[in-house]
Write a protein that holds these residues in place. Structure first.
Motif, PDB file in Angstrom:
ATOM      1  N   SER A 191       0.803  -1.225   0.000  1.00 33.27           N
ATOM      2  CA  SER A 191       0.000   0.000   0.000  1.00 33.27           C
ATOM      3  C   SER A 191       0.834   1.272   0.000  1.00 33.27           C
ATOM      4  O   SER A 191       0.304   2.358  -0.251  1.00 33.27           O
ATOM      5  N   VAL A 192       2.137   1.152   0.250  1.00 37.56           N
ATOM      6  CA  VAL A 192       2.977   2.347   0.260  1.00 37.56           C
ATOM      7  C   VAL A 192       3.576   2.627  -1.116  1.00 37.56           C
ATOM      8  O   VAL A 192       4.225   3.657  -1.315  1.00 37.56           O
ATOM      9  N   GLY A 224     -12.955   8.442   0.234  1.00 33.06           N
ATOM     10  CA  GLY A 224     -11.904   8.387   1.250  1.00 33.06           C
ATOM     11  C   GLY A 224     -11.486   6.976   1.599  1.00 33.06           C
ATOM     12  O   GLY A 224     -10.688   6.768   2.516  1.00 33.06           O
ATOM     13  N   GLY A 225     -11.997   5.984   0.861  1.00 31.05           N
ATOM     14  CA  GLY A 225     -11.709   4.592   1.184  1.00 31.05           C
ATOM     15  C   GLY A 225     -10.488   4.023   0.497  1.00 31.05           C
ATOM     16  O   GLY A 225     -10.220   2.830   0.621  1.00 31.05           O
ATOM     17  N   GLY A 226      -9.734   4.851  -0.226  1.00 36.45           N
ATOM     18  CA  GLY A 226      -8.560   4.340  -0.918  1.00 36.45           C
ATOM     19  C   GLY A 226      -7.306   4.408  -0.068  1.00 36.45           C
ATOM     20  O   GLY A 226      -7.355   4.587   1.148  1.00 36.45           O
ATOM     21  N   TYR A 227      -6.169   4.268  -0.720  1.00 40.00           N
ATOM     22  CA  TYR A 227      -4.894   4.337  -0.015  1.00 40.00           C
ATOM     23  C   TYR A 227      -3.893   5.073  -0.902  1.00 40.00           C
ATOM     24  O   TYR A 227      -4.132   5.241  -2.096  1.00 40.00           O
ATOM     25  N   PRO A 228      -2.806   5.589  -0.376  1.00 36.78           N
ATOM     26  CA  PRO A 228      -2.275   5.360   0.976  1.00 36.78           C
ATOM     27  C   PRO A 228      -2.806   6.307   2.050  1.00 36.78           C
ATOM     28  O   PRO A 228      -2.625   6.053   3.233  1.00 36.78           O
ATOM     29  N   ARG A 229      -3.462   7.402   1.672  1.00 39.46           N
ATOM     30  CA  ARG A 229      -3.798   8.432   2.659  1.00 39.46           C
ATOM     31  C   ARG A 229      -5.283   8.588   2.921  1.00 39.46           C
ATOM     32  O   ARG A 229      -5.674   9.389   3.765  1.00 39.46           O
ATOM     33  N   GLY A 230      -6.127   7.857   2.210  1.00 41.67           N
ATOM     34  CA  GLY A 230      -7.565   7.964   2.439  1.00 41.67           C
ATOM     35  C   GLY A 230      -8.114   9.339   2.121  1.00 41.67           C
ATOM     36  O   GLY A 230      -8.983   9.850   2.821  1.00 41.67           O
TER      37      GLY A 230
END
Length: 423
Positions: A191-192, A224-230
């Motif tokens: 995820s990073v 807001g459900g994604g990544y890495p930071r929402g």
């Protein structure tokens, strides 16, 4: 990934460089020094296993990625050649590729030595990676043209799309195997990769902030459900939103038939995840390409619907119990549960909006569907699959974020994670 961490050579990246050096001449473009001023390699030194250990054990004065040059690496002609193959192999995407002169635009992407290095190393490790980069680039440009983006915006989008996954060069290959179910620890590494990719694009490849921002956001979602930071929709760049949609369509293209049909369902199943204008663009493209007959998947609709309904009902019960007791685990845990509940409700509404949650048995289903077209039945199978996938995504997100808080919080949420993932 902090900018100064580039001083430490990532061993996954270096492993891939050494592998690429078996097929390409990769050498240092300048003298390489440790951060203490000790000269490790002279300009023109070949990268090979014999120098690998020396590079790994020292912090460098300048990032290794900025000090390498590759001969006969990936160039614009190679990108266009791959692009032509991608277009020919994916007739279902024709509305997004046609009449826009997309291939020549690949020549406009700045391929400086650092970019060539990254692309060549990625391709040497896995030729499919470069094909994926080009597919996402063409999809991004196709979407961008339909959105009537400016030439400057299209240039930003093309560069970001071509480099969007270079952060994966820094990840253990085992974590990138789609056949594996990732543990929270493994998922933390995966995820990073947008953060790593954005850092490399800016600090090493010299890309402008608009490009790095889009790379950073290519797995974010409007809710807001994604990544890495929402990050939620109001704070997402237009390039980031387009790139996220293109990446999703590319993934569907690479793992099954009818990519536009599946993408259209995936884009609208949870309305706030993707930009409504993008959903409209894909729906319009689908209308131009929809086939007359669909090969129906072998599935028991009623059984699948009831299983999904049970999972959602039990999930709602478990969330209710968690809500009553989560306060004892601290404010961060309360906020995490609120995040999960908000996304769960959106998925629940998506299922209810189909009207299928009232189906009691097969005769009821047959009466409801009647003589519906093949497309409607096919769409139903896509909706059921997409909702199951969304629940698994939610489980993965919850497992990761809970594990980052503490082992106790991870253990507390594990039953819910298991339910959402496996049911």
């Amino acid at each position: 990934m902090e900018a100064d961490s580039l001083a430490v050579v990532n061993h996954h990246y270096l492993d891939r460089v050494v592998t690429a050096a078996e097929h390409h001449e990769i050498e240092t473009s300048e003298d390489i020094y440790t951060e203490n001023g000790i000269k490790l390699l002279a300009k023109g030194a070949r990268i090979s296993p014999s120098v690998q250990q020396r590079l790994i054990i020292h912090k460098l004065k300048k990032p290794l990625e900025s000090c390498l040059q590759v001969s006969q690496g990936v160039d614009a002609n190679r990108l266009i050649q791959i692009g032509q193959t991608v277009i020919e192999d994916n007739p279902g995407l024709a509305p997004l590729f046609a009449d826009f002169g997309l291939l020549p635009r690949l020549r406009d992407i700045p391929l400086n030595p650092a970019v060539v290095n990254m692309l060549t190393v990625a391709c040497a490790h896995d030729p499919n990676s470069l094909r994926h980069y080009v597919l996402v680039t063409l999809l991004s440009l196709g979407l961008g043209r339909r959105l009537k983006l400016t030439e400057t915006e299209l240039g930003v989008l093309a560069s970001a799309a071509l480099l969007h996954d270079i952060g994966e060069l820094y990840i253990d290959q085992r974590h990138l195997d789609r056949r594996q179910v990732l543990t929270p620890e493994a998922w933390r590494h995966v995820s990073v990769h947008p953060v790593v990719g954005a850092t490399l694009a800016g600090e090493v490849c010299g890309m402008p902030s608009e490009v790095t921002e889009a790379i950073l956001q290519h797995h974010e979602r409007g809710d807001g459900g994604g990544y890495p930071r929402g990050i939620a929709a109001p704070n997402l760049s237009r390039a980031g939103r387009v790139l996220a949609a293109a990446e999703m369509i590319a993934s569907l293209t690479e793992h099954g038939a009818y990519p536009l049909e599946r993408a259209e369902v995936a884009l609208r199943i949870v309305p706030v995840e993707y930009d409504p204008v993008l959903v409209s663009v894909v729906s319009q493209a689908l209308g131009e390409a929809r086939v007359s007959e669909y090969q129906m998947p072998d599935t028991e609709y009623v059984q699948d619907m009831h299983a999904l309904l049970r999972k959602i009902a039990v999930g709602a019960e478990v969330l209710g119990r968690c809500r009553a007791e989560v306060g004892q685990h601290g404010e961060a845990c309360v906020q995490l549960l609120a995040r999960v509940e908000a996304r769960f409700v959106l998925i629940q509404r998506a299922f209810s909006s189909t009207g299928l949650d009232v189906v009691t048995d097969k005769p009821h289903f047959d009466a409801l569907i009647g003589d519906a077209s093949g497309w409607l039945r096919f769409e139903l199978s896509l909706v059921l699959r997409e909702i199951r996938w969304r629940l698994r995504e939610l489980a993965r997100d919850l497992a990761l974020r809970a594990s980052l808080q503490s082992a106790a919080v991870a253990a507390y949420f594990q039953p819910l994670v298991q339910l959402l993932h496996d049911g």
